[in-house]
Scaffold this motif. Structure first.
Motif, short mmCIF file in Angstrom:
data_model
loop_
_atom_site.label_atom_id
_atom_site.label_comp_id
_atom_site.label_asym_id
_atom_site.label_seq_id
_atom_site.Cartn_x
_atom_site.Cartn_y
_atom_site.Cartn_z
N LEU A 112 43.85 41.77 48.30
CA LEU A 112 43.60 40.33 48.39
C LEU A 112 42.29 40.00 49.10
N SER A 113 41.52 40.99 49.48
CA SER A 113 40.33 40.73 50.30
C SER A 113 39.31 39.87 49.58
N ARG A 114 39.11 40.10 48.27
CA ARG A 114 38.09 39.33 47.55
C ARG A 114 38.44 37.84 47.51
N ILE A 115 39.68 37.52 47.12
CA ILE A 115 40.03 36.09 47.03
C ILE A 115 40.13 35.48 48.42
N GLU A 116 40.58 36.23 49.41
CA GLU A 116 40.65 35.68 50.77
C GLU A 116 39.26 35.34 51.29
N ASN A 117 38.27 36.15 50.96
CA ASN A 117 36.90 35.87 51.40
C ASN A 117 36.37 34.59 50.79
N VAL A 118 36.57 34.42 49.48
CA VAL A 118 36.04 33.22 48.83
C VAL A 118 36.79 31.98 49.29
N LEU A 119 38.11 32.10 49.51
CA LEU A 119 38.88 30.95 50.00
C LEU A 119 38.45 30.57 51.42
N GLU A 120 38.13 31.57 52.22
CA GLU A 120 37.63 31.29 53.58
C GLU A 120 36.34 30.47 53.50
N ASN A 121 35.46 30.85 52.58
CA ASN A 121 34.18 30.13 52.41
C ASN A 121 34.39 28.72 51.86
N LEU A 122 35.53 28.49 51.21
CA LEU A 122 35.84 27.16 50.65
C LEU A 122 36.62 26.30 51.64
N GLY A 123 36.87 26.80 52.85
CA GLY A 123 37.60 26.01 53.84
C GLY A 123 39.10 26.17 53.78
N ARG A 124 39.59 27.29 53.22
CA ARG A 124 41.01 27.63 53.15
C ARG A 124 41.85 26.54 52.48
N PRO A 125 41.55 26.21 51.22
CA PRO A 125 42.34 25.19 50.53
C PRO A 125 43.81 25.58 50.38
N GLN A 126 44.12 26.87 50.38
CA GLN A 126 45.52 27.30 50.23
C GLN A 126 46.38 26.84 51.39
N ASP A 127 45.76 26.46 52.51
CA ASP A 127 46.51 25.94 53.65
C ASP A 127 46.76 24.43 53.55
N ARG A 128 46.20 23.80 52.53
CA ARG A 128 46.33 22.35 52.39
C ARG A 128 47.08 21.95 51.12
N LEU A 129 47.91 22.86 50.63
CA LEU A 129 48.71 22.56 49.45
C LEU A 129 49.91 21.70 49.83
N PRO A 130 50.42 20.89 48.90
CA PRO A 130 51.72 20.24 49.14
C PRO A 130 52.81 21.31 49.16
N PRO A 131 54.05 20.97 49.53
CA PRO A 131 55.12 21.97 49.52
C PRO A 131 55.12 22.73 48.20
N ALA A 132 55.03 24.07 48.28
CA ALA A 132 54.79 24.86 47.07
C ALA A 132 55.95 25.82 46.81
N ILE A 133 56.21 26.03 45.52
CA ILE A 133 57.21 26.98 45.07
C ILE A 133 56.49 28.10 44.34
N HIS A 134 56.68 29.33 44.80
CA HIS A 134 55.98 30.50 44.26
C HIS A 134 56.97 31.28 43.40
N ILE A 135 56.61 31.57 42.14
CA ILE A 135 57.56 32.18 41.20
C ILE A 135 56.99 33.47 40.63
N ALA A 136 57.71 34.58 40.86
CA ALA A 136 57.34 35.89 40.33
C ALA A 136 58.46 36.36 39.41
N GLY A 137 58.26 37.55 38.79
CA GLY A 137 59.27 38.12 37.90
C GLY A 137 58.60 38.72 36.68
N THR A 138 59.40 39.32 35.81
CA THR A 138 58.86 39.92 34.60
C THR A 138 58.95 38.97 33.43
N ASN A 139 60.12 38.39 33.20
CA ASN A 139 60.31 37.45 32.10
C ASN A 139 60.96 36.18 32.63
#
Length: 438
Positions: free
Chosen positions: A23-50
């Motif tokens: 995750l280092s590449r995306i974390e670096n660019v997000l850091e330079n953008l001011g960490r927008p991932q910390d300013r999301l509304p309540p989020a639901i993260h969904i993983a799985g195969t199908n």
């Protein structure tokens, strides 16, 4: 090349020569953008195969039925890249998308960055700057090292896990489960769909390590169809709901997981009912509307279905739905199929042995698809008649002709128009939707 295509192409050229999972590449660019991932509304993260996309679609429908504004991030797209990013209920417009893509490009400089990492950063930037009540974010591949796995969700969900993307995730189902479980966060509830026993054990261990409350299908909640309704049960309640609008028995599982998440968020049964009947998810067991491609079949009285499933687990659900249709209205089933070379085409076709009468093999434009000759050989070994389509138009006409010929066992027997299923790849499904809209 228009301005949006140019912005996307600029990001593709940054793609690292070798993908090292991390995750280092995306974390670096997000850091330079001011960490927008910390300013999301309540989020639901969904993983799985199908079932990830269908669960996302049904949860989105439910939340929007409650009046909520919902951001959604999914991949891949079918026709237009903009489909991947929904801002407060609307597909992102070109101007907004170009702006966030170029800001990601500027924040990253010339450092290596995968295309998915870049577009994920762009989505988080757009989400952070557009008011909404919720964000639903679908994992791209795996979980632990997926580019989306850089924020703290309100809830996580893991749909059924099976074998796919073996070149990245391997063939060890427990190892795959551990990778998917990488989205589980400390003290954040996680909901899991039906799983193999070994997968369930891994998910329980990983949730315990993270001190994350886990709610498992079959133990804490379940859903099933009964007399044309969807029944959802927990220890505390029983909900009598409409069947989901998305076709197929497997959608009851996806709907059940979406309902469990919605109830955790406090959404009422009334809004859940409305959302399930309003949900839309193209190229998943989709009956095709009129258009240039479909009219070839419709003029002959044939019906056309479209599905982007591309692994044996998806084929199991798809063939079950086709078998249900066959029991209600018998027709020769003809597959129009293209599949990527790195997928398990034989395992996919196993579920159609004895069900599909024939197959028209096609290449997938601009993608490394399995040779139509090899696909034909695999289908023939499973008892299917085969032909090769030069393109989708040719394939559709050949499917009609083959179906009619196979239905006519004798000269005095009337022709039965076939049921045509276009399947094997989301990329092929996108091509169909694009050409059928011309």
């Amino acid at each position: 090349m228009n301005e949006l295509d140019q912005a996307l192409d600029e990001l593709r050229r940054l793609h690292p020569r070798k993908i090292d999972l991390g995750l280092s590449r995306i974390e670096n660019v997000l850091e330079n953008l001011g960490r927008p991932q910390d300013r999301l509304p309540p989020a639901i993260h969904i993983a799985g195969t199908n079932g990830k996309g269908s669960t996302v679609a049904q949860l989105r429908g439910i939340l929007e039925a409650s009046g909520a504004r919902v951001h959604v991030y999914t991949s891949p797209h079918l026709v237009r890249f903009n489909e991947r990013i929904v801002l407060a209920g609307r597909e992102v417009d070109d101007a907004t998308l170009i702006d966030v893509l170029r800001r990601v490009r500027a924040a990253n400089g010339d450092a290596p960055l995968s295309f998915f990492e870049a577009t994920t950063a762009a989505a988080f930037l757009a989400f952070a700057e557009t008011p909404a009540d919720y964000a639903i974010i679908e994992v791209g591949l795996g979980g632990r090292f997926d580019a989306t796995n850089v924020f703290t969700p309100r809830l996580s969900a893991i749909t059924p896990i099976d074998y796919d993307h073996a070149e990245f995730l391997g063939r060890d189902i427990a190892g795959i489960a551990r990778e998917k479980a990488g989205i589980i966060k400390s003290n954040r509830p996680v909901f899991t769909g039906p799983q193999h026993d070994k997968v369930n054990a891994v998910l329980q261990v990983e949730a315990h390590k993270a001190k994350a409350p886990i709610k498992s299908w079959g133990q804490d909640f379940r859903a099933y169809g009964q007399q044309g309704r969807l029944i959802f049960e927990t220890e505390c309640e029983l909900l009598d709901l409409p069947l989901p609008a998305l076709a197929g028995e497997h959608q009851i599982i996806n709907a059940g997981l979406a309902v469990a998440l919605a109830r955790e968020l406090g959404i009422s049964p009334e809004h859940i009912s409305t959302g399930l009947t309003n949900a839309v998810w193209p190229a998943r067991m989709q009956p095709m509307p009129n258009g240039p491609l479909v009219d070839i079949a419709a003029d002959a009285g044939a019906e056309v279905w479209l599905d982007g499933g591309h692994n044996p687990h998806a084929a199991r659900a798809l063939s079950a739905h086709m078998a249900t249709l066959e029991s209600r209205s018998p027709k020769p089933l003809i597959l129009v199929m293209g599949i990527l070379a790195n997928k398990n085409a034989g395992g996919f076709l196993d579920f159609f042995e004895g069900l599909a009468a024939g197959l028209i093999a096609v290449e997938i434009e601009d993608h490394a698809s399995l040779s139509p000759d090899i696909l034909s050989e695999l289908a023939q070994s499973r008892g299917m008649a085969t032909l090769i389509g030069k393109n989708l138009t040719d394939a559709m006409q050949k499917a009609v002709n083959m179906g009619e010929a196979l239905s006519r066992q004798a000269a005095d027997v009337p022709v039965t128009p076939p049921r045509i299923l276009v399947c094997g790849s989301l990329y092929l499904a996108g091509q169909v939707l694009s050409e059928n809209a011309v």
